[in-house]
Scaffold this motif. Sequence first.
Motif, PDB file in Angstrom:
ATOM      1  N   SER A  89      -3.049   5.569   7.873  1.00 16.49           N
ATOM      2  CA  SER A  89      -3.011   6.140   7.372  1.00 16.49           C
ATOM      3  C   SER A  89      -4.318   7.132   6.500  1.00 16.49           C
ATOM      4  O   SER A  89      -4.891   8.284   6.710  1.00 16.49           O
ATOM      5  N   TYR A  90      -3.998   6.607   5.606  1.00 14.78           N
ATOM      6  CA  TYR A  90      -5.036   6.358   3.628  1.00 14.78           C
ATOM      7  C   TYR A  90      -6.081   6.482   3.593  1.00 14.78           C
ATOM      8  O   TYR A  90      -6.962   7.004   3.026  1.00 14.78           O
ATOM      9  N   ARG A  91      -6.956   5.895   4.727  1.00 11.82           N
ATOM     10  CA  ARG A  91      -8.649   5.333   5.085  1.00 11.82           C
ATOM     11  C   ARG A  91      -9.047   5.694   6.412  1.00 11.82           C
ATOM     12  O   ARG A  91      -8.577   4.741   6.892  1.00 11.82           O
ATOM     13  N   GLY A 131       2.377   2.475   8.497  1.00 16.14           N
ATOM     14  CA  GLY A 131       2.363   3.660   8.322  1.00 16.14           C
ATOM     15  C   GLY A 131       4.464   4.393   7.975  1.00 16.14           C
ATOM     16  O   GLY A 131       4.310   4.040   9.435  1.00 16.14           O
ATOM     17  N   ASP A 169       0.780  -1.088   0.095  1.00 19.79           N
ATOM     18  CA  ASP A 169      -0.192  -0.078  -0.234  1.00 19.79           C
ATOM     19  C   ASP A 169       0.959   1.309   0.267  1.00 19.79           C
ATOM     20  O   ASP A 169       1.305   1.670   0.916  1.00 19.79           O
ATOM     21  N   HIS A 170       1.259   1.520  -1.607  1.00 16.84           N
ATOM     22  CA  HIS A 170       2.427   2.878  -1.378  1.00 16.84           C
ATOM     23  C   HIS A 170       1.756   3.628  -2.696  1.00 16.84           C
ATOM     24  O   HIS A 170       0.845   2.882  -3.392  1.00 16.84           O
ATOM     25  N   TYR A 176      -1.788  13.801   3.794  1.00 14.02           N
ATOM     26  CA  TYR A 176      -1.723  12.809   4.885  1.00 14.02           C
ATOM     27  C   TYR A 176      -0.830  13.486   5.627  1.00 14.02           C
ATOM     28  O   TYR A 176       0.030  13.995   5.054  1.00 14.02           O
ATOM     29  N   TYR A 213       0.185  12.735  -1.270  1.00 13.75           N
ATOM     30  CA  TYR A 213      -1.144  13.133  -1.655  1.00 13.75           C
ATOM     31  C   TYR A 213      -2.295  13.514   0.148  1.00 13.75           C
ATOM     32  O   TYR A 213      -2.733  13.282   0.314  1.00 13.75           O
ATOM     33  N   GLU A 246      -2.427   1.460  -7.189  1.00 15.59           N
ATOM     34  CA  GLU A 246      -3.083   1.447  -5.260  1.00 15.59           C
ATOM     35  C   GLU A 246      -3.605   0.254  -5.436  1.00 15.59           C
ATOM     36  O   GLU A 246      -3.995   0.106  -6.113  1.00 15.59           O
ATOM     37  N   ASP A 260       4.797   9.160   0.786  1.00 22.39           N
ATOM     38  CA  ASP A 260       3.127   9.234   0.068  1.00 22.39           C
ATOM     39  C   ASP A 260       2.227  10.004   0.755  1.00 22.39           C
ATOM     40  O   ASP A 260       1.394  10.462   0.371  1.00 22.39           O
ATOM     41  N   TYR A 261       2.867  10.662   2.256  1.00 27.19           N
ATOM     42  CA  TYR A 261       0.969  11.480   3.177  1.00 27.19           C
ATOM     43  C   TYR A 261       1.562  12.369   2.678  1.00 27.19           C
ATOM     44  O   TYR A 261       1.223  12.543   2.048  1.00 27.19           O
ATOM     45  N   CYS A 283      -1.742   0.997   4.065  1.00 33.23           N
ATOM     46  CA  CYS A 283      -1.469   1.913   6.095  1.00 33.23           C
ATOM     47  C   CYS A 283      -2.966   2.054   6.507  1.00 33.23           C
ATOM     48  O   CYS A 283      -3.706   3.146   5.774  1.00 33.23           O
TER      49      CYS A 283
END
Length: 266
Positions: free
Chosen positions: A85-87, A114, A45-46, A125, A123, A60, A119-120, A83
């Motif tokens: 954090s992403y959802r 994460g 998940d990156h 986050y 996107y 994705e 990534d953060y 991760c």
Amino acid sequence: MTSPTDRPIRIGVQLQPQHAPRYSHLRDALRRCEDIGVDVAFNWDHFFPLYGDPDGPHYECWTMLGAWAEQTSRIEIGALVSCNSYRNPELLADMARTVDHISGGRLLLGIGSGWKKKDYDEYGYEFGTAGSRLDDLAEAMPRIEARLGKLNPQPLRDIPILIGGGGERKTLRLVAEYADIWHSFSDRDSYPRKAEILARHCADVGRDPAVIERAAEAKGSGLDSLLEEADALTGLGISMLTVGVNGPDYDLTQAEALCRWRDRRA
């Protein structure tokens, strides 16, 4: 009660969703995994490649898992790891339930706190700190469990929770509390200490550590050293061995050797 050494050996392959200019490379690799007898196919998940060209092709995680669920018929599927954090945790639970149904009950819900700052940042986050991300994961786990219990229709099975990581104070505590599978990301030298700490956390929460399946990556410079490492890891009670393969070629030579090794042992 099943002990770690009583579990059947399983082989997992992480099909890293990077450096494949067309999705068909991944689709073909997944088909080959199922054909050679791999037990679990993982992605990650990156949002960008983790090595090689940092701006190379990448896909994705969860959209892909939905496609994998339709494409396959036997192999289990999951992220190594998704991760947190992403959802939103409730959304992640609903996504997992949906992929579970599409696959006919073959999803593993892999999750971690994460770590990849790009990534953060890219996107949008909040990156926070390693501690705050682990605290967020601790808050998310009961929310995920609660939402899974409320969804209609219910998952086809109690979706196994895989937690990845070896942080001794927080991550292993979460493994003790919630995980059905622990992917330690450790080697034969570091694993015994981590397992001992996990056992102490399990004692604190009143859980038998033997109910948690153990997973680790098998590495070797050649096939002989790979299988020697596999023997060593399984001798420590690790029953799921994983290898990672990169696009666009997705060379499954090591995975095929491990599947033959598993079958000989059985």
